[in-house]
Design a protein around this motif. Sequence first.
Motif, PDB file in Angstrom:
ATOM      1  N   ASP A 113       0.841  -1.195   0.000  1.00 12.68           N
ATOM      2  CA  ASP A 113       0.000   0.000   0.000  1.00 12.68           C
ATOM      3  C   ASP A 113       0.878   1.249   0.000  1.00 12.68           C
ATOM      4  O   ASP A 113       1.597   1.516   0.971  1.00 12.68           O
ATOM      5  CB  ASP A 113      -0.908  -0.010   1.238  1.00 12.68           C
ATOM      6  CG  ASP A 113      -1.826   1.193   1.295  1.00 12.68           C
ATOM      7  OD1 ASP A 113      -1.909   1.929   0.302  1.00 12.68           O
ATOM      8  OD2 ASP A 113      -2.467   1.381   2.351  1.00 12.68           O
ATOM      9  N   LYS A 114       0.806   2.039  -1.068  1.00 13.26           N
ATOM     10  CA  LYS A 114       1.617   3.258  -1.134  1.00 13.26           C
ATOM     11  C   LYS A 114       1.170   4.306  -0.124  1.00 13.26           C
ATOM     12  O   LYS A 114       1.907   5.261   0.158  1.00 13.26           O
ATOM     13  CB  LYS A 114       1.588   3.842  -2.545  1.00 13.26           C
ATOM     14  CG  LYS A 114       0.216   4.293  -3.027  1.00 13.26           C
ATOM     15  CD  LYS A 114       0.282   4.708  -4.485  1.00 13.26           C
ATOM     16  CE  LYS A 114      -1.101   4.986  -5.056  1.00 13.26           C
ATOM     17  NZ  LYS A 114      -1.049   5.241  -6.508  1.00 13.26           N
ATOM     18  N   ASN A 115      -0.013   4.123   0.445  1.00 13.40           N
ATOM     19  CA  ASN A 115      -0.517   5.056   1.463  1.00 13.40           C
ATOM     20  C   ASN A 115      -0.289   4.556   2.888  1.00 13.40           C
ATOM     21  O   ASN A 115      -0.885   5.078   3.834  1.00 13.40           O
ATOM     22  CB  ASN A 115      -2.014   5.309   1.247  1.00 13.40           C
ATOM     23  CG  ASN A 115      -2.287   6.090  -0.021  1.00 13.40           C
ATOM     24  OD1 ASN A 115      -1.622   7.086  -0.298  1.00 13.40           O
ATOM     25  ND2 ASN A 115      -3.248   5.628  -0.798  1.00 13.40           N
ATOM     26  N   HIS A 116       0.590   3.579   3.042  1.00 16.15           N
ATOM     27  CA  HIS A 116       0.798   2.950   4.348  1.00 16.15           C
ATOM     28  C   HIS A 116       1.219   3.959   5.428  1.00 16.15           C
ATOM     29  O   HIS A 116       0.849   3.816   6.598  1.00 16.15           O
ATOM     30  CB  HIS A 116       1.861   1.840   4.231  1.00 16.15           C
ATOM     31  CG  HIS A 116       2.227   1.204   5.528  1.00 16.15           C
ATOM     32  ND1 HIS A 116       1.307   0.517   6.300  1.00 16.15           N
ATOM     33  CD2 HIS A 116       3.413   1.153   6.204  1.00 16.15           C
ATOM     34  CE1 HIS A 116       1.907   0.063   7.388  1.00 16.15           C
ATOM     35  NE2 HIS A 116       3.174   0.440   7.353  1.00 16.15           N
ATOM     36  N   LEU A 117       1.987   4.969   5.061  1.00 16.37           N
ATOM     37  CA  LEU A 117       2.493   5.946   6.034  1.00 16.37           C
ATOM     38  C   LEU A 117       1.688   7.248   6.039  1.00 16.37           C
ATOM     39  O   LEU A 117       2.052   8.197   6.735  1.00 16.37           O
ATOM     40  CB  LEU A 117       3.963   6.270   5.744  1.00 16.37           C
ATOM     41  CG  LEU A 117       4.930   5.086   5.813  1.00 16.37           C
ATOM     42  CD1 LEU A 117       6.321   5.512   5.356  1.00 16.37           C
ATOM     43  CD2 LEU A 117       4.978   4.527   7.230  1.00 16.37           C
ATOM     44  N   LYS A 118       0.611   7.281   5.292  1.00 16.46           N
ATOM     45  CA  LYS A 118      -0.108   8.537   5.115  1.00 16.46           C
ATOM     46  C   LYS A 118      -0.700   9.064   6.412  1.00 16.46           C
ATOM     47  O   LYS A 118      -0.777  10.279   6.624  1.00 16.46           O
ATOM     48  CB  LYS A 118      -1.209   8.361   4.062  1.00 16.46           C
ATOM     49  CG  LYS A 118      -1.774   9.669   3.554  1.00 16.46           C
ATOM     50  CD  LYS A 118      -2.696   9.446   2.366  1.00 16.46           C
ATOM     51  CE  LYS A 118      -3.177  10.781   1.810  1.00 16.46           C
ATOM     52  NZ  LYS A 118      -4.064  10.617   0.645  1.00 16.46           N
ATOM     53  N   PRO A 124       1.657   9.996   0.375  1.00 13.25           N
ATOM     54  CA  PRO A 124       1.913   8.659  -0.133  1.00 13.25           C
ATOM     55  C   PRO A 124       3.416   8.457  -0.315  1.00 13.25           C
ATOM     56  O   PRO A 124       4.189   9.416  -0.304  1.00 13.25           O
ATOM     57  CB  PRO A 124       1.199   8.654  -1.487  1.00 13.25           C
ATOM     58  CG  PRO A 124       1.314  10.077  -1.939  1.00 13.25           C
ATOM     59  CD  PRO A 124       1.219  10.920  -0.687  1.00 13.25           C
ATOM     60  N   ILE A 125       3.840   7.215  -0.465  1.00 15.50           N
ATOM     61  CA  ILE A 125       5.237   6.941  -0.810  1.00 15.50           C
ATOM     62  C   ILE A 125       5.394   7.261  -2.291  1.00 15.50           C
ATOM     63  O   ILE A 125       4.776   6.632  -3.139  1.00 15.50           O
ATOM     64  CB  ILE A 125       5.603   5.473  -0.519  1.00 15.50           C
ATOM     65  CG1 ILE A 125       5.345   5.138   0.953  1.00 15.50           C
ATOM     66  CG2 ILE A 125       7.057   5.201  -0.859  1.00 15.50           C
ATOM     67  CD1 ILE A 125       5.488   3.663   1.284  1.00 15.50           C
TER      68      ILE A 125
END
Length: 442
Positions: A113-118, A124-125
């Motif tokens: 998930d590119k939004n894991h750290l959002k 996003p990453i």
Amino acid sequence: MTILQVFNTKTAEIVCQHQVEINQSFPKEGWVEEDPQEIIQSVYECIERTCEKLAQLNVDVSSIKAVGVTNQRETTVVWDKETGVPLYSAIVWLDLRTQSTVENLINKAPGKDKNHLKHKTGLPISTYFSAVKLRWLLDNVDEVRQAVLSGRAMFGTVDSWIIWCLTGGSSGGVHCTDVTNASRTMLFNIHTMDWDSELCRYGTGCFMLKNTGTTPVISDHGLLTTVAYKLGRDVPACYALEGSVAIAGAVVRWLRDNLGIIKSSAEIETLAATAGTSYGCYFVPAFSGLYAPYWEPSARGIICGLTQFTNKSHLAFAALEAVCFQTREILDAMNQDSRVPLAQLQVDGGMTSNRLLMQLQADILGVTVVRPTMSETTALGAAMAAGAAEGVNVWNLRSSHLPKVTCEMYEPQINTDESEFRFARWKKAVQRSMKWETTEAH
């Protein structure tokens, strides 16, 4: 471009200004660099030339009360704190060399998930942000890695580099009261101090922001959550939703420098106006992938809908439309996140001098576009924030005390059905640009 502007603290009018264009280099496909030494030299030149102009106007340089800095975001510089020498070129914000770094990080995230750290970062990453650029430098540039290990490396974006050079790396020298960036400063210009404002800056890229007040709002539709500004030590920060588009003015520069169909950026308005339409030609300038709301680094630029009738004037028109369509995508995402439809859009930046572009934007958005006659309100916002700082206090930021900025209004002139048809064709072209390039072996 480095621009230094000096403002009258009573009228907010520009006393004088000087600007220097910064060269960009493209050493490999997808790579975009600038020379940090050229950047700081352009600052010194602007200071010197501006001081000369002030002297001609009999303005005492010592009367300048404060300095505000507004800069490129995410453009990354690493330098040696002992020698002051840059350890590598400045990696520009729209550079794509970190695509493999980003793909590796996303593959390690749960569910890829590119939004894991959002929820922590608001982001996003993506190749856009400076952290992955620093990771690339550590992994690929021995001088940077050794400087970090020996405690000599300094890292920052362009504002950090400029201020460090101006102060000699110490706390003395220049008293800088405000450090902002080109997009956030728009939220702080003299005619947009309310929380319901949405603003769009048209520069190299295109950046739309909506002030959300003192509570950060996490977007469900591909926007960034960011700090807008903080006006004092004991005052809470204000946050914003932001939509970032990589290529806006850069597409005009590409038509000029790469294709040679115009000799100057200003010519595109005249050339596009000779066609008055793209005649079904659609241009997706995904030179650095697609940013908001897609965050798709694998996309690449495409031009579709070409026929034997298509000529360079249609391509110029399609390029301007592309800027407007990208803004429409951001606006739709903001309307979905805020659930409050936008009534008008306030704009800023060098591209807003293109009246055809502004009319196209109103037509494609279906709302009024408001353009201040002084297009660089970004610089004014930085100056106002600096002048309002503790210990300076040359500006009163209450709206009743602020000078008025005259504006031009652009109203939609086409019907909604036509606008929606053109936008739907644009989105069809966007889908064809996706997944074009990856770092996987072919």
